[in-house]
Design a protein around this motif. Structure first.
Motif, PDB file in Angstrom:
ATOM      1  N   PRO A 162      38.794  40.103  34.881  1.00  0.00           N
ATOM      2  CA  PRO A 162      39.841  39.333  35.553  1.00  0.00           C
ATOM      3  C   PRO A 162      39.268  38.317  36.538  1.00  0.00           C
ATOM      4  O   PRO A 162      38.181  38.514  37.096  1.00  0.00           O
ATOM      5  CB  PRO A 162      40.651  40.406  36.286  1.00  0.00           C
ATOM      6  N   ALA A 163      40.012  37.226  36.710  1.00  0.00           N
ATOM      7  CA  ALA A 163      39.616  36.221  37.692  1.00  0.00           C
ATOM      8  C   ALA A 163      39.756  36.805  39.086  1.00  0.00           C
ATOM      9  O   ALA A 163      40.678  37.571  39.370  1.00  0.00           O
ATOM     10  CB  ALA A 163      40.482  34.979  37.540  1.00  0.00           C
ATOM     11  N   ALA A 164      38.835  36.436  39.957  1.00  0.00           N
ATOM     12  CA  ALA A 164      38.881  36.907  41.341  1.00  0.00           C
ATOM     13  C   ALA A 164      40.126  36.355  42.030  1.00  0.00           C
ATOM     14  O   ALA A 164      40.521  35.221  41.768  1.00  0.00           O
ATOM     15  CB  ALA A 164      37.620  36.462  42.082  1.00  0.00           C
ATOM     16  N   PRO A 165      40.749  37.127  42.886  1.00  0.00           N
ATOM     17  CA  PRO A 165      41.925  36.641  43.616  1.00  0.00           C
ATOM     18  C   PRO A 165      41.589  35.363  44.373  1.00  0.00           C
ATOM     19  O   PRO A 165      40.537  35.264  45.006  1.00  0.00           O
ATOM     20  CB  PRO A 165      42.239  37.778  44.600  1.00  0.00           C
ATOM     21  N   GLY A 166      42.457  34.382  44.237  1.00  0.00           N
ATOM     22  CA  GLY A 166      42.244  33.110  44.926  1.00  0.00           C
ATOM     23  C   GLY A 166      41.229  32.215  44.256  1.00  0.00           C
ATOM     24  O   GLY A 166      40.958  31.125  44.712  1.00  0.00           O
ATOM     25  N   GLY A 167      40.651  32.660  43.153  1.00  0.00           N
ATOM     26  CA  GLY A 167      39.651  31.848  42.452  1.00  0.00           C
ATOM     27  C   GLY A 167      39.998  31.715  41.003  1.00  0.00           C
ATOM     28  O   GLY A 167      39.712  32.586  40.213  1.00  0.00           O
TER      29      GLY A 167
END
Length: 101
Positions: A87-92
């Protein structure tokens, strides 16, 4: 933050995997985030390294995400059916840039 190198192919995979596993173990906090923004040259071995890093993080009770995963590598992960494991990092948001072939 766990930083991936500019080149991550079969030749670098084992050493990179060991380095990232050690970094995950020494990283404080409950989240492990792999920064893939430097990745320029890679093959499917990069997916194997990220998945091993994820396994190490989860074994330690940490969450795992990836920041700035190149679009071509995200497409490869989707092709192999493992995109949901990275998963994509939060905020990124995932990187929109295309990588040279």
């Amino acid at each position: 933050m766990l930083v991936l190198p500019a080149a991550l192919t079969h030749a670098q995979a084992a050493a990179c995997s060991r380095m990232l596993a050690q970094a995950v173990r020494s990283e404080p906090g409950s989240a492990a985030v792999a920064d893939a923004s430097a990745l320029e040259r890679f093959d499917s071995s990069a997916l194997a390294v990220l998945l091993e890093c994820r396994r190490e993080a989860l074994a330690l009770g940490k969450s795992f995400s990836v920041s700035q995963l190149p679009a071509r590598l995200r497409a490869l992960a989707a092709l192999y059916g493992v995109a949901e494991l990275l998963p994509a990092a939060p905020g990124g948001a995932p990187a929109a840039r295309q990588q040279p072939a």
